[in-house]
Scaffold this active site. Sequence first.
Site, PDB file in Angstrom:
ATOM      1  N   ARG A 172      46.338  52.115  39.555  1.00  0.00           N
ATOM      2  CA  ARG A 172      46.457  50.659  39.422  1.00  0.00           C
ATOM      3  C   ARG A 172      47.911  50.207  39.325  1.00  0.00           C
ATOM      4  NH1 ARG A 172      41.034  49.700  36.911  1.00  0.00           N
ATOM      5  NH2 ARG A 172      40.787  47.455  36.746  1.00  0.00           N
ATOM      6  N   ARG A 222      27.931  38.740  35.556  1.00  0.00           N
ATOM      7  CA  ARG A 222      27.703  40.038  34.917  1.00  0.00           C
ATOM      8  C   ARG A 222      27.913  39.941  33.404  1.00  0.00           C
ATOM      9  NH1 ARG A 222      31.397  45.081  36.495  1.00  0.00           N
ATOM     10  NH2 ARG A 222      32.915  43.830  35.367  1.00  0.00           N
ATOM     11  N   ARG A 235      42.942  39.345  34.126  1.00  0.00           N
ATOM     12  CA  ARG A 235      42.698  40.587  34.892  1.00  0.00           C
ATOM     13  C   ARG A 235      43.108  40.416  36.342  1.00  0.00           C
ATOM     14  NH1 ARG A 235      36.584  41.372  33.606  1.00  0.00           N
ATOM     15  NH2 ARG A 235      36.684  43.184  34.992  1.00  0.00           N
ATOM     16  N   LYS A 267      33.738  47.900  43.327  1.00  0.00           N
ATOM     17  CA  LYS A 267      34.161  49.312  43.374  1.00  0.00           C
ATOM     18  C   LYS A 267      33.081  50.213  42.758  1.00  0.00           C
ATOM     19  CE  LYS A 267      38.008  48.470  41.024  1.00  0.00           C
ATOM     20  NZ  LYS A 267      37.889  47.002  40.814  1.00  0.00           N
TER      21      LYS A 267
END
Length: 191
Positions: free
Chosen positions: A89, A128, A146, A14
């Site tokens: 969300r 990452r 998550r 995103k």
Amino acid sequence: MINLVLFGPPGAGKGTQSEKIISTFGLKHISTGDLFRKHLGEGTELGKEARSYMDNGKLVPDEVVIGMVDDFLNENTDAKGFIFDGFPRTVAQAEALDELLSKRDTKIDCMIMLDVPQDELKRRLLERGKTSGRADDQNEEKINVRIQEYLNKTLPVAAFYEEQGKACKVNGVGTIDGIFEEIESAIKSHV
Ligand code: AP5
């Protein structure tokens, strides 16, 4: 005015695709994750409240997020449109966003959903995490929380936009430019 929601699980791309959308369509970027990290860095009360949720991969309570987005919209009345990244969300957030925009005589035009398999999401986030310093990227357990939050609380938001005929699914695996081409044509066909 064009308003877009860029939707997808953690690590779907995103943030990466937002940068390309902004430069092509001239929209104002609002990433609730980035705003929370800014508050964390500045040590504000809001940042302190968000920290325990974020560090554990859980969603921050709706009223906190919605208030922060309202403030952002008030601070950016000259924008020619927004790209909402990581918001809404939950269905409650999606309904609140409709209200916030309706008060400003505007609406969401299109929701782009980036589709990426779980194995690839985990691979990207673990990679990452080696350099980002993000506490929520540090290990597979947090990444799993998550993803589970996404499946339980966020995925229903897709149906919210599908029912309004605004949802568009894009394959989020491939080159960044190739994915952007698909996003660009999806946006153009909706606005
Ligand atoms: P947030 O910051 O929104 O994190 P996220 O949704 O988990 O998203 P990420 O930033 O991890 O992934 P992304 O989809 O942006 O992918 P990216 O482009 O970075 O939220 C963090 C936390 O804040 C939440 O857990 C929650 O606690 C809280 N929060 C935020 N908003 C909230 C809300 N609305 N309500 C409640 N709580 C909220 O890419 C990921 C990696 O993949 C990068 O390394 C990138 O280089 C790489 N990559 C990107 N595209 C590709 C590609 N095509 N191929 C290979 N690698 C790629």
